[in-house]
Structure formats: C-alpha cells, structure tokens
Design an enzyme around this catalytic site. Structure first.
Site, PDB file in Angstrom:
ATOM      1  N   GLN A 249       0.808  -1.215   0.000  1.00 55.24           N
ATOM      2  CA  GLN A 249       0.000   0.000   0.000  1.00 55.24           C
ATOM      3  C   GLN A 249       0.845   1.271   0.000  1.00 55.24           C
ATOM      4  O   GLN A 249       0.449   2.292  -0.553  1.00 55.24           O
ATOM      5  CB  GLN A 249      -0.946  -0.011   1.200  1.00 55.24           C
ATOM      6  CG  GLN A 249      -2.032  -1.074   1.102  1.00 55.24           C
ATOM      7  CD  GLN A 249      -2.880  -0.927  -0.148  1.00 55.24           C
ATOM      8  OE1 GLN A 249      -3.546   0.084  -0.349  1.00 55.24           O
ATOM      9  NE2 GLN A 249      -2.843  -1.939  -1.014  1.00 55.24           N
ATOM     10  N   HIS A 252       1.705   3.142  -3.363  1.00 59.43           N
ATOM     11  CA  HIS A 252       0.763   4.022  -4.055  1.00 59.43           C
ATOM     12  C   HIS A 252       1.373   5.398  -4.316  1.00 59.43           C
ATOM     13  O   HIS A 252       1.153   5.988  -5.369  1.00 59.43           O
ATOM     14  CB  HIS A 252      -0.507   4.199  -3.220  1.00 59.43           C
ATOM     15  CG  HIS A 252      -1.542   3.152  -3.475  1.00 59.43           C
ATOM     16  ND1 HIS A 252      -2.307   3.117  -4.617  1.00 59.43           N
ATOM     17  CD2 HIS A 252      -1.962   2.096  -2.725  1.00 59.43           C
ATOM     18  CE1 HIS A 252      -3.149   2.088  -4.568  1.00 59.43           C
ATOM     19  NE2 HIS A 252      -2.958   1.454  -3.427  1.00 59.43           N
ATOM     20  N   GLU A 319      -8.889   4.218   5.373  1.00 63.79           N
ATOM     21  CA  GLU A 319      -9.536   3.857   4.109  1.00 63.79           C
ATOM     22  C   GLU A 319      -9.613   2.338   3.981  1.00 63.79           C
ATOM     23  O   GLU A 319     -10.671   1.779   3.716  1.00 63.79           O
ATOM     24  CB  GLU A 319      -8.736   4.452   2.948  1.00 63.79           C
ATOM     25  CG  GLU A 319      -9.271   4.063   1.579  1.00 63.79           C
ATOM     26  CD  GLU A 319      -8.370   4.520   0.450  1.00 63.79           C
ATOM     27  OE1 GLU A 319      -8.816   4.446  -0.711  1.00 63.79           O
ATOM     28  OE2 GLU A 319      -7.220   4.916   0.701  1.00 63.79           O
ATOM     29  N   HIS A 320      -8.472   1.683   4.139  1.00 66.36           N
ATOM     30  CA  HIS A 320      -8.406   0.227   4.104  1.00 66.36           C
ATOM     31  C   HIS A 320      -8.036  -0.278   5.496  1.00 66.36           C
ATOM     32  O   HIS A 320      -7.094   0.225   6.098  1.00 66.36           O
ATOM     33  CB  HIS A 320      -7.325  -0.255   3.134  1.00 66.36           C
ATOM     34  CG  HIS A 320      -7.422   0.327   1.763  1.00 66.36           C
ATOM     35  ND1 HIS A 320      -6.596   1.363   1.350  1.00 66.36           N
ATOM     36  CD2 HIS A 320      -8.225   0.026   0.719  1.00 66.36           C
ATOM     37  CE1 HIS A 320      -6.896   1.671   0.096  1.00 66.36           C
ATOM     38  NE2 HIS A 320      -7.874   0.878  -0.314  1.00 66.36           N
ATOM     39  N   ASP A 353      -8.494  -3.910  -4.158  1.00 67.61           N
ATOM     40  CA  ASP A 353      -8.047  -2.878  -5.090  1.00 67.61           C
ATOM     41  C   ASP A 353      -8.259  -3.289  -6.538  1.00 67.61           C
ATOM     42  O   ASP A 353      -8.453  -2.435  -7.407  1.00 67.61           O
ATOM     43  CB  ASP A 353      -6.562  -2.579  -4.873  1.00 67.61           C
ATOM     44  CG  ASP A 353      -6.311  -1.602  -3.731  1.00 67.61           C
ATOM     45  OD1 ASP A 353      -7.288  -0.997  -3.250  1.00 67.61           O
ATOM     46  OD2 ASP A 353      -5.148  -1.450  -3.333  1.00 67.61           O
ATOM     47  N   HIS A 412     -47.521  29.436   3.922  1.00 67.28           N
ATOM     48  CA  HIS A 412     -47.655  27.984   4.071  1.00 67.28           C
ATOM     49  C   HIS A 412     -49.005  27.635   4.698  1.00 67.28           C
ATOM     50  O   HIS A 412     -49.682  26.693   4.280  1.00 67.28           O
ATOM     51  CB  HIS A 412     -46.528  27.437   4.974  1.00 67.28           C
ATOM     52  CG  HIS A 412     -45.226  27.245   4.271  1.00 67.28           C
ATOM     53  ND1 HIS A 412     -44.516  28.281   3.721  1.00 67.28           N
ATOM     54  CD2 HIS A 412     -44.508  26.115   4.030  1.00 67.28           C
ATOM     55  CE1 HIS A 412     -43.404  27.814   3.175  1.00 67.28           C
ATOM     56  NE2 HIS A 412     -43.372  26.491   3.349  1.00 67.28           N
TER      57      HIS A 412
END
Length: 435
Positions: A249, A252, A319-320, A353, A412
């Site tokens: 990871q 990335h 995130e993960h 992924d 109204h």
C-alpha cells in the site's frame, strides 16, 4: 499501558498536502469560459497530447486489440465480480410506500442520475481497476450516459488496457484528457458530452481539488486525499505477510500513510525489521514511493489489548483496514470506522483494489468516520412522493396550518387553509397558532 509509538509519522495527509486551490480555480474558470479550445490548450500543456480527444469506435477497437488475451480475461473476471457485487448492493434499495393514515400514502423511489463522469488515473500507474470500479457501478445503477476520462500519454493516448476495461464495463464515451481539464470537460459538457451530474474516481491532488470546488454544482463520490491503510495484528500474525501488505500500500505514492496497530511488541519489531528490506527489493518507481511513504507517514503503534487496538483503529478511520488477528467475528462486530474491511490473512487490500468485487474508491484522511465508499447508491437519488384523498388530507392540513402560523409562515398556512375550505365547506376549524 498507554499506547507506545515504535514508529511515529513526521508528516500527515494534511501537513503534506500542497496548496493547489488557486491554480485549480484558475484552470476551471478558463475552461468554463473558453470551452473546448481552452480545454485542448491545457491538454497540450499538461498531457503533452494533441491527438483525438473523444475516442471513436475504430480507435477503441484498435486499442482493445493491443491488450493481451490473458489480461483481457483478468479484466473480465474482475468486472464480473464488481458487477455482481454492485447488483447485490442495488438490491438493498427498494421502491417502497406506506399508508401513514387511511388514504394518505407516502413512498420512496430510487432514480439513477442521467450522466456520470468516471475519472481513471493514468499517470504514475495505469489504473485499470479504477475503470472497472467506477464504470461498472454507474452502469449497474442505470445511468443513461457514462463518460470514462483518463490522461493520455504523449503520442500514445489512453493506455489500451484502460480503454478495454472502460469499454467492456459500459462506458458510452472515452475521453483522452487528464487532470483538471478532464474534470472540467465532463462537468461543463464539452466535446459534445452531456454535462455530468456526478463525478467519481480517484486522482491526484489537482483532480481532488477540482472535485472539491465543483461539489454542489455537481455531485461527487467523495473528497479524497492520499490512499491510506491500517493493519490490526496480534501475536499469531505472520510478520512477513504483515510487512508485505504494508509495503504493497505504501507504493501508491510518497504521501500514502500505512499504519500497524498491534498488542505484541515482538511482532512489531519484526515488521520494522522486514519492511525496509521489502521496499529495497521493489522496482525503481515503486521503491521510491514506498520508501518516502514509510519514512515520512508510516506508524507502528503498540496497544495494551485488542479493545484498545480497535479503539485506536476507529480513531484513525482508515480507508483500508486489515485484521490479521484471532476471532475475526469479534473484530467485525466491534470495528466501526473504515472504508473497506479485510478479515484474515487469506484476503488482502490488493484483492479489493483489483478484482475481488468490493469497490476500491474509498474514503481517505479519516473520512471513513462519516461516509462509506463508492457504490451504486452514490449514483442514485433517493426521492420521496406522496398522494392522498381529500378526507385523509384533513388532519395534515390542520396541523400544517397551525405549525406554519406558529413559525410565522403565513403563506404555508394558507396553502392548507384553501384546501380545508374547498374540501370541507361545511366545517369550521381552529387554525390559529395559539390556544
């Protein structure tokens, strides 16, 4: 025992972010005013590309022919998994109605947006999987028009595998344009495209900032920062696999945080020893990204027990999130803040992924504390409707008139009054706010 940081990050996603706001505002404004021609200028400047912007059928066919059959089979496999999972998700949203009182019916209906713009990164890496994740879910949701947009490479164009993936997943148009100019083209409906109702997909900090600025004018999946991943591991975890997953990871990008949270010092120390060696063994670009991410953003945190580990993880809202620990059901029950959860050594974030079926467009930078990732639901508007008989409207009209007058909203109130007067001419109602 309080938490102990065996490795502490020197930077965060916030401190490492570049201030690109002014640049993006200027580009968006230029393209909105200058249209196709201005977008083309930016494509030449940033993409170094002056070829065809909207791929025609012959160009798509030619690009698909360049993709090896084995890779085509892998893309079809991933597409099938993502499609079937998206169909499952869509089935969780039903058109429903109920009778609130005799004769008064209210309902819910889900309607897909007309036009979706799917951004597919193609700079540092060719994100084939992003084409699968974004286009497939838009197609399953029922969007009438789907544009896939990806940065072209000089004298080459969009990567053939991205073209193939976008095509088989259901893209109606494929736009060879990257960065802010690609986002602008889909938003403003340039090059004959319909104006997008929603923009989805990952991108660099310029793409993310463009989506942030345009949000409100159009919908977006989320405001995303650098990808991040956290692993929860206990004494029985395989240190080599934990280290490998962290490195996978970190590659990335230079600013992609990875975190290890454990209650076992021995495991933590083994991982700290293994990771640098795994990074060193990567290809040049991957090694450069992973080295910087590990050096500046990675953390290794020692907790007292699994309860504290779970609390720590929820505070990070990754995130993960991977669990390589005993009693997976306990973790599934107790963890609450994550984009996507990977339970057990047998699965890995890399599966999600690329090919397992769950979506990889996920909330970053702590956003998992309040939102989930991309799904068919992001492309769908959940709207409500109602109908009633004259008799069933009576009690609602009376309550509406009184509440409206108490709020000071006389217009109204009168919308209710006229119906009571028309439908029940022989009755007298107390429609005052007080009493």
């Amino acid at each position: 025992m309080t938490r102990e940081y065996l490795k502490k990050a020197t930077l965060t996603s916030a401190s490492g972010a570049s201030d690109v706001h002014d640049t993006v505002v200027e580009i968006l404004s230029d393209i909105e005013q200058g249209g196709d021609a201005k977008a083309m200028e930016y494509a030449v400047k940033f993409d170094r590309y002056d070829g065809n912007i909207l791929l025609n059928a012959d160009e798509i066919e030619a690009a698909c022919a360049l993709v090896p059959e084995k890779l085509k089979a892998d893309i079809r496999f991933a597409h099938d998994n993502v499609k079937r999972f998206a169909e499952l998700q869509k089935g969780t949203v039903a058109d429903v109605e109920m009778e609130l009182s005799p004769g008064y019916i209210a309902g819910q209906k889900s309607i897909p947006v007309d036009a979706a713009g799917c951004y597919v990164p193609g700079g540092r890496y060719s994100h084939i999987a992003s084409a699968i994740m974004t286009v497939t879910t838009a197609k399953v949701a029922g969007c009438k028009h789907i544009t896939a947009c990806s940065p072209p490479r000089p004298d080459v164009g969009v990567a053939p595998a991205i073209v193939y993936a976008a095509h088989i997943c259901g893209a109606d148009k494929i736009l060879a344009m990257g960065g802010v100019q690609g986002v602008a083209a889909m938003t403003y409906g340039l090059f004959g495209l319909p104006e997008a109702n929603i923009l989805v997909g990952p991108g660099n900090q310029f793409v993310a900032e463009a989506k942030r600025i345009l949000f409100g004018r159009i919908g977006i999946d989320m405001i995303a920062g650098p990808t991040d991943s956290l692993i929860l591991a206990d004494k029985d975890a395989d240190a080599h696999i934990v280290a490998t997953d962290l490195v996978s990871q970190a590659e990335h990008g230079y600013n992609s945080p990875v975190w290890l949270v454990t209650d076992d010092r021995s495991l933590a120390e083994k991982v700290l020893d293994i990771v640098p060696r795994l990074i060193e063994d990567l290809p040049d670009l991957n090694r450069e990204n992973a080295f910087a991410a590990w050096r500046d953003y990675a953390e290794v945190i020692l907790c007292e027990d699994r309860e504290d580990m779970a609390k720590c993880s929820d505070e990070y809202a990754p995130e993960h999130l991977t669990v390589q620990a005993d009693d997976l059901d306990w973790w599934l029950e107790n963890l609450t803040c994550y984009g996507s959860l990977f339970l057990g050594e047998e699965t890995t974030v890399s599966y999600g992924d690329k090919a397992s079926g769950t979506n990889h467009v996920l909330p970053t930078s702590g956003a998992a504390g309040y939102t989930g990732g991309l799904s068919v639901h992001k492309y769908m508007k959940i709207v409500t409707w109602q109908r009633t008989t004259q008799e069933a409207s009576k009690d609602v009209a009376i309550a509406t008139a009184r509440i409206s007058r108490l709020e000071g909203m006389e217009g109204h109130a009168r919308a209710a009054d006229v119906r009571l007067a028309k439908y029940f001419p022989d009755e007298t109602f107390d429609l005052t706010a007080n009493g």
